[in-house]
Scaffold this motif. Structure first.
Motif, PDB file in Angstrom:
ATOM      1  N   VAL A 175      -4.517   1.949  -8.802  1.00 51.13           N
ATOM      2  CA  VAL A 175      -4.410   3.424  -8.395  1.00 51.13           C
ATOM      3  C   VAL A 175      -5.620   3.797  -7.633  1.00 51.13           C
ATOM      4  N   LEU A 176      -5.523   4.269  -6.504  1.00 49.94           N
ATOM      5  CA  LEU A 176      -6.536   4.840  -5.475  1.00 49.94           C
ATOM      6  C   LEU A 176      -6.802   6.255  -5.625  1.00 49.94           C
ATOM      7  N   ASP A 177      -5.899   6.866  -5.655  1.00 50.29           N
ATOM      8  CA  ASP A 177      -5.681   8.519  -5.854  1.00 50.29           C
ATOM      9  C   ASP A 177      -4.502   8.860  -6.491  1.00 50.29           C
ATOM     10  N   GLY A 178      -4.529   9.728  -7.282  1.00 43.16           N
ATOM     11  CA  GLY A 178      -3.420  10.478  -8.033  1.00 43.16           C
ATOM     12  C   GLY A 178      -3.119   9.649  -9.198  1.00 43.16           C
ATOM     13  N   GLU A 179      -2.196   9.595  -9.990  1.00 44.90           N
ATOM     14  CA  GLU A 179      -1.883   9.254 -11.156  1.00 44.90           C
ATOM     15  C   GLU A 179      -0.425   8.564 -11.188  1.00 44.90           C
ATOM     16  N   ILE A 180      -0.250   7.510 -11.970  1.00 46.38           N
ATOM     17  CA  ILE A 180       1.002   7.032 -12.147  1.00 46.38           C
ATOM     18  C   ILE A 180       1.712   7.264 -13.703  1.00 46.38           C
TER      19      ILE A 180
ATOM     20  N   ASP B 206       0.997  -1.058   0.116  1.00 47.28           N
ATOM     21  CA  ASP B 206      -0.003   0.030  -0.085  1.00 47.28           C
ATOM     22  C   ASP B 206       0.806   1.245  -0.027  1.00 47.28           C
ATOM     23  N   ASP B 207       0.991   1.799  -1.197  1.00 50.23           N
ATOM     24  CA  ASP B 207       2.128   2.885  -1.400  1.00 50.23           C
ATOM     25  C   ASP B 207       1.426   4.210  -1.462  1.00 50.23           C
ATOM     26  N   ARG B 208       2.100   5.303  -0.739  1.00 49.45           N
ATOM     27  CA  ARG B 208       1.992   6.591  -0.935  1.00 49.45           C
ATOM     28  C   ARG B 208       3.202   7.407  -1.516  1.00 49.45           C
ATOM     29  N   VAL B 209       2.859   7.776  -2.571  1.00 44.96           N
ATOM     30  CA  VAL B 209       4.414   8.445  -3.370  1.00 44.96           C
ATOM     31  C   VAL B 209       4.033  10.138  -3.221  1.00 44.96           C
ATOM     32  N   ALA B 210       5.069  10.729  -2.714  1.00 44.47           N
ATOM     33  CA  ALA B 210       4.897  12.181  -2.599  1.00 44.47           C
ATOM     34  C   ALA B 210       4.650  12.899  -4.065  1.00 44.47           C
ATOM     35  N   ALA B 211       4.445  14.205  -4.153  1.00 39.17           N
ATOM     36  CA  ALA B 211       4.269  14.732  -5.313  1.00 39.17           C
ATOM     37  C   ALA B 211       5.797  14.905  -6.011  1.00 39.17           C
ATOM     38  N   ASP B 212       5.766  14.846  -7.413  1.00 41.03           N
ATOM     39  CA  ASP B 212       7.175  14.960  -8.201  1.00 41.03           C
ATOM     40  C   ASP B 212       8.060  13.900  -7.606  1.00 41.03           C
TER      41      ASP B 212
ATOM     42  N   GLU C   9      -0.395  13.803  -3.821  1.00 42.17           N
ATOM     43  CA  GLU C   9       0.103  12.682  -3.401  1.00 42.17           C
ATOM     44  C   GLU C   9      -0.387  11.229  -4.335  1.00 42.17           C
ATOM     45  N   LEU C  10       0.643  10.456  -4.630  1.00 35.80           N
ATOM     46  CA  LEU C  10      -0.197   9.327  -5.479  1.00 35.80           C
ATOM     47  C   LEU C  10      -0.252   8.055  -4.231  1.00 35.80           C
ATOM     48  N   HIS C  11      -1.479   7.523  -4.234  1.00 33.47           N
ATOM     49  CA  HIS C  11      -1.715   6.370  -3.564  1.00 33.47           C
ATOM     50  C   HIS C  11      -2.178   5.049  -4.459  1.00 33.47           C
ATOM     51  N   PHE C  12      -1.427   4.022  -4.429  1.00 30.80           N
ATOM     52  CA  PHE C  12      -1.893   2.821  -4.940  1.00 30.80           C
ATOM     53  C   PHE C  12      -1.387   1.638  -4.600  1.00 30.80           C
TER      54      PHE C  12
END
Length: 230
Positions: A68-73, A45-51, A111-114
């Protein structure tokens, strides 16, 4: 038989730009009791900071699913695939004989959440492949991954199926099951009753030795992933 892996029992990692919860042993997190379940090897369960994102790195002989749950890859790989994966879409990369790829959060602010999922294949050294699809918001169980592409699902190199589960509150769904198979349910939102147990967000349920898998949403709507495994 059901065995619940609670959200707060998961391992984790915090690299600043990446915060991750590991259902099974991964990276620097090791638990000999949590090495996977059947062919299911990883749910991160990954949360990746902006940029920010994962630099180009390699994989071999693994079926890698991103949801993807929120944001984009922003995805790029050595087979020439360049794609953007928005919320709600499934991506399946078959690493096969070897592939290199990068995954990046292109947003400057969000944030990206996937979920990153690895399933061990049952054939090895195959030509790498890439698939991506949105399966919509239909209530109930929607087949997203299968070994034969049934109902337009993504094709995986394993005798495994992955369903997207969406339920309104106080509704239920039944998946025909077999005592010869194993089932894993990962809850994203809401709460499910399974075999008399309440499974909450971030929890996972290992289910075996059943003839029918009945899942009952509690008061709020539910989003979950359901794995049918060998």
């Amino acid at each position: 038989m059901i065995n619940i892996r609670r959200s707060n029992q998961r391992g984790g990692a915090d690299f600043g730009w990446l915060k991750s919860k590991h259902t099974f042993s991964f990276g620097n997190y090791y638990d000999e009791r949590q090495m996977g379940f059947s062919a299911l090897r990883v749910i991160n369960d990954d949360r990746v900071a902006a940029d920010s994102g994962f630099d180009t790195h390699g994989h071999r002989d693994m079926e890698i699913i991103s949801y993807v749950l929120d944001g984009e890859i922003a995805h790029k790989d050595s087979a020439g695939n360049v794609a953007t994966l928005p919320p709600g879409e499934f991506q399946l990369m078959s690493a096969g004989s070897g592939i290199r790829h990068s995954e990046f959060n292109p947003s400057q602010t969000k944030e990206l959440h996937f979920l990153q999922i690895w399933i061990q294949p049952n054939v090895y050294g195959q030509t790498p492949g890439y698939q991506q699809k949105d399966f919509g918001n239909k209530k109930g169980l929607t087949l997203a991954v299968s070994p034969d592409g049934e109902a337009g699902s993504l094709v995986i190199k394993q005798d495994a199926r992955l369903y997207q589960l969406l339920l309104d509150g106080n509704t239920s769904v039944e998946l025909p099951a077999s005592t010869k198979r194993k089932y894993y349910v990962h809850v994203i939102n809401g709460e499910l009753a399974i075999e008399g147990e309440i499974v909450k967000p971030g929890d996972g349920a290992k289910v075996e030795d059943i003839n029918s898998l009945v899942m009952v949403a509690q008061q709020k709507a539910v989003k979950a992933l359901v794995f049918d495994l060998p």
